[in-house]
Every structure is written in C-alpha cells, then in structure tokens.
Design a protein around this motif. Sequence first.
Motif, mmCIF file in Angstrom:
data_model
loop_
_atom_site.group_PDB
_atom_site.id
_atom_site.type_symbol
_atom_site.label_atom_id
_atom_site.label_comp_id
_atom_site.label_asym_id
_atom_site.label_seq_id
_atom_site.Cartn_x
_atom_site.Cartn_y
_atom_site.Cartn_z
ATOM 1 N N LEU A 174 0.591 -1.233 -0.248
ATOM 2 C CA LEU A 174 0.490 -0.157 0.114
ATOM 3 C C LEU A 174 1.026 1.551 0.099
ATOM 4 C CD1 LEU A 174 -2.926 -1.357 2.385
ATOM 5 C CD2 LEU A 174 -2.651 -1.189 0.031
ATOM 6 N N ASP A 175 2.133 0.894 0.460
ATOM 7 C CA ASP A 175 3.185 2.669 0.227
ATOM 8 C C ASP A 175 3.797 2.475 -0.188
ATOM 9 O OD1 ASP A 175 4.473 4.692 1.730
ATOM 10 O OD2 ASP A 175 4.141 4.230 3.406
ATOM 11 N N ASN A 176 3.901 3.770 -1.375
ATOM 12 C CA ASN A 176 4.026 4.222 -2.388
ATOM 13 C C ASN A 176 5.850 4.034 -2.308
ATOM 14 O OD1 ASN A 176 2.749 2.444 -4.033
ATOM 15 N ND2 ASN A 176 1.285 5.195 -4.351
ATOM 16 N N SER A 177 6.413 4.051 -0.527
ATOM 17 C CA SER A 177 7.418 4.917 -0.585
ATOM 18 C C SER A 177 8.186 3.892 -0.130
ATOM 19 C CB SER A 177 7.213 5.815 0.697
ATOM 20 O OG SER A 177 6.736 5.194 2.028
ATOM 21 N N LEU A 178 8.006 2.122 0.624
ATOM 22 C CA LEU A 178 8.368 1.738 0.677
ATOM 23 C C LEU A 178 9.106 0.447 -0.785
ATOM 24 C CD1 LEU A 178 6.064 0.148 3.786
ATOM 25 C CD2 LEU A 178 8.602 1.864 3.334
ATOM 26 N N ARG A 179 9.977 0.902 -1.308
ATOM 27 C CA ARG A 179 10.579 0.776 -3.178
ATOM 28 C C ARG A 179 11.901 0.025 -3.133
ATOM 29 N NH1 ARG A 179 5.859 -0.420 -1.922
ATOM 30 N NH2 ARG A 179 3.803 -0.090 -3.259
ATOM 31 N N PRO A 216 15.673 -1.486 -2.516
ATOM 32 C CA PRO A 216 15.653 -3.313 -3.089
ATOM 33 C C PRO A 216 15.621 -3.471 -1.162
ATOM 34 C CG PRO A 216 17.234 -1.724 -3.765
ATOM 35 C CD PRO A 216 16.026 -0.702 -3.540
ATOM 36 N N ILE A 217 15.507 -3.399 -0.304
ATOM 37 C CA ILE A 217 15.598 -4.205 1.155
ATOM 38 C C ILE A 217 14.163 -4.240 1.251
ATOM 39 C CG2 ILE A 217 14.983 -1.937 2.720
ATOM 40 C CD1 ILE A 217 16.301 -5.053 3.252
ATOM 41 N N HIS A 218 13.155 -3.255 1.266
ATOM 42 C CA HIS A 218 11.630 -3.831 0.851
ATOM 43 C C HIS A 218 11.122 -4.792 -0.009
ATOM 44 C CE1 HIS A 218 12.270 1.163 1.654
ATOM 45 N NE2 HIS A 218 11.981 -0.252 3.503
ATOM 46 N N CYS A 219 11.848 -4.377 -1.226
ATOM 47 C CA CYS A 219 11.490 -5.738 -2.174
ATOM 48 C C CYS A 219 12.482 -7.136 -1.286
ATOM 49 C CB CYS A 219 12.097 -5.594 -2.868
ATOM 50 S SG CYS A 219 11.622 -4.121 -4.264
ATOM 51 N N PHE A 220 13.041 -7.426 -1.029
ATOM 52 C CA PHE A 220 13.901 -8.570 -0.330
ATOM 53 C C PHE A 220 12.229 -8.920 1.366
ATOM 54 C CE2 PHE A 220 18.534 -7.134 -2.178
ATOM 55 C CZ PHE A 220 17.667 -8.456 -3.030
ATOM 56 N N LEU A 221 13.084 -7.961 2.119
ATOM 57 C CA LEU A 221 11.061 -8.487 2.504
ATOM 58 C C LEU A 221 10.330 -8.574 2.890
ATOM 59 C CD1 LEU A 221 11.925 -5.211 4.866
ATOM 60 C CD2 LEU A 221 13.258 -7.230 5.357
ATOM 61 N N GLY A 222 10.303 -8.412 1.409
ATOM 62 C CA GLY A 222 8.142 -9.037 1.006
ATOM 63 C C GLY A 222 8.971 -10.057 0.384
ATOM 64 N N MET A 223 9.759 -10.271 -0.539
ATOM 65 C CA MET A 223 9.661 -11.583 -0.507
ATOM 66 C C MET A 223 10.051 -12.694 0.372
ATOM 67 S SD MET A 223 12.920 -11.754 -3.842
ATOM 68 C CE MET A 223 13.358 -10.279 -4.970
ATOM 69 N N LEU A 224 10.863 -12.815 1.693
ATOM 70 C CA LEU A 224 10.809 -13.343 2.792
ATOM 71 C C LEU A 224 9.453 -13.459 3.407
ATOM 72 C CD1 LEU A 224 12.995 -14.054 4.511
ATOM 73 C CD2 LEU A 224 12.860 -12.372 5.842
ATOM 74 N N LYS A 278 12.999 1.395 10.318
ATOM 75 C CA LYS A 278 12.277 2.119 10.600
ATOM 76 C C LYS A 278 11.332 2.800 9.743
ATOM 77 C CE LYS A 278 12.832 7.264 11.470
ATOM 78 N NZ LYS A 278 14.311 8.170 11.907
ATOM 79 N N GLN A 279 11.356 2.843 8.301
ATOM 80 C CA GLN A 279 10.408 2.785 6.951
ATOM 81 C C GLN A 279 8.872 2.533 7.230
ATOM 82 O OE1 GLN A 279 13.050 2.703 3.788
ATOM 83 N NE2 GLN A 279 12.071 4.759 3.049
#
Length: 315
Positions: free
Chosen positions: A55-60, A62-70, A298-299
């Motif tokens: 939902l949050d477009n600011s979380l894009r 690379p680390i957020h992508c990996f956290l989503g994969m995890l 933090k984000q």
Amino acid sequence: MASDPFNHPNSSSSSFMLVGVPSLEAFPTCLGILFCSGYIIALVGNGVVLLVIGLDNSLRDPIHCFLGMLAIIDVVMVTSIVPKMLSVLWLKSTEIGYMACFVQMFFVHSTTSEESGVLLAMAVDRYVAICHPLRYQAILNRQTIAQIGLAIVVRALLFMVPLTGMVTNLPYCRSRVVPHSYCEHMAVAKLACADPRPSGLYSVAGSSLIVGMDMAFIAVSYGMILKTVLGKKSCLKAFSTCGCHICVMLLYYVPGIVSIYTQQFSSGISMHAQVLLADLYLTLPTMLNPIVYSMRTKQIRQAVLKMLFSRKVHA
C-alpha cells in the motif's frame, strides 16, 4: 488376491498416515495450541509486512522488495505444514494423500532453500547500502532485484525437482505411517521397500552446499559491514542490527542442518526431539522474521503507524 494399490508408487488411491510428534501423542492439545499460536503470529506479522509494502509507494527500495519476498516465503512455508499438523493433533485426521504428501514435501523443502537465498540477498543488500551507499541504487536496480529473485526460485527448483522425482519413484510397500508431523523427505523415503540412500545422500549434499555457501557469503557480508562501521558513530547500531539478524539466522540454520543430518544418519537423538527440531526451524523464524527484519526497519514502522493512525482517523 487383489493387488495392494499402495505398492504402486503412482497410485492415486494410496496415502500416508502422519503421526504428529512421536511419543508425544498424549499431548495433542498443548502441542496444537503452541503451533496454532505460532501460525497466527506468523500470518499476522508477515501479512502486515506485505500489506504496508503493497500500500505504501514509498517502500520500493531493494530491501523492501527482499522483505516482501521473505514474508511471502514465510507464509507459504508455515502454511505448508501447520494446518495439516493441527488436523492431526486436534481432529485425528492423520491421513494425507499420496500426491498431497509429495506436494507438501516439495513446498516445505523448496521454501527452505528460497528462505536461505533471500537471507543472503538481504545481507548483500545491507553490505552495499553501508559499504557502497553512493552506488546502492545503481548496483541494486529493479533488473538486478528481479534477476536475484529469479535465481533464488530457480535454485530451489533445480534442487527439489530431482529430489522429488527420486522419492516419488520409490516403491512404497511397507508401513504407510510417517513418524513425523509433515511429509519430511527422509521420514517418507525410509518407508520405501527400495534403498532410500541415493535420495538421502542427494538431499544432504544439496542442503549442505546451499546452506554452506549462503552462510559463508552472509558471514563475509556482515564481517565487511562491521569492518566498515568499526569506530564510527553508527557502530553500536550496526552491532545491534547485525546481532539480531545473526541470532534469527542461527535459529533457522542450526536446527535446520542438525535436523537434516540426524534424519539421514543414525544418532542418539530421540525421534520426538528430531521432529520438534524440524518443526522449530520451520515455524519459529517465520514468527520472528517480521519483527527482527521488518519492524526494526524505521520506514516500515512508520508505514504501519501511519496505516493504523489513518484508519483510526477515518473511523
């Protein structure tokens, strides 16, 4: 005399029987509550992570992508075993279909490989972010992230497709009772009336190679991070973050590799301890990962608070 359909490895009418946790069958309620609680925590934690990232477009980053994969891998991993485990413990529904058993085996063991790959990717991400901050976006661009994700999935498939083929082609003409809470590879293969050692050796060799390589690269990444921040103001924060990450990784890797070796080679560890160890490394990290990796970011914390606060305002 009619032939036993279970003698044929491809018989759709055959099935296995899951024990749950051997020698602890007298405590189904306690064990069920324990695993059900862990399952709910894992689903809620990883679900929140996926929701805020989506939902949050600011979380894009690379680390957020990996956290989503995890988070996706954790949900698939824990869902592969806990619902059926609860039906065994609480409903005494011990039977699992032939194909369902091998599908469960495939998902369990492929997600463990994928989880290890994502943990390595996250360690590399942190290394690039801390040691090469000016080149972070250039090194870990969208194309690179997609290639890393694809490589993680392909590696898991290259490991699991041959192993699944080896196990499904074994003739099962002995006991159908699997002394485990899910269709763990060696627990099922040992029921075959043919030699299960080739698949067992393949599993141990493949798992050792994957885990060994990933742990080595993770150790190098964190070592270089600590070397870079040593003596700087961010040193204490880096030690705290790396320490938490390493503890959760050890909870995943150590029980996992011990479980693999004790299943393959004879040991003095009791069967119920082996099963609980196997259950531990699949369920505990899925509960802790959202807290240690995501909520300490933090984000993501701010995004969760923003989502909760905006919901209260609109309510």
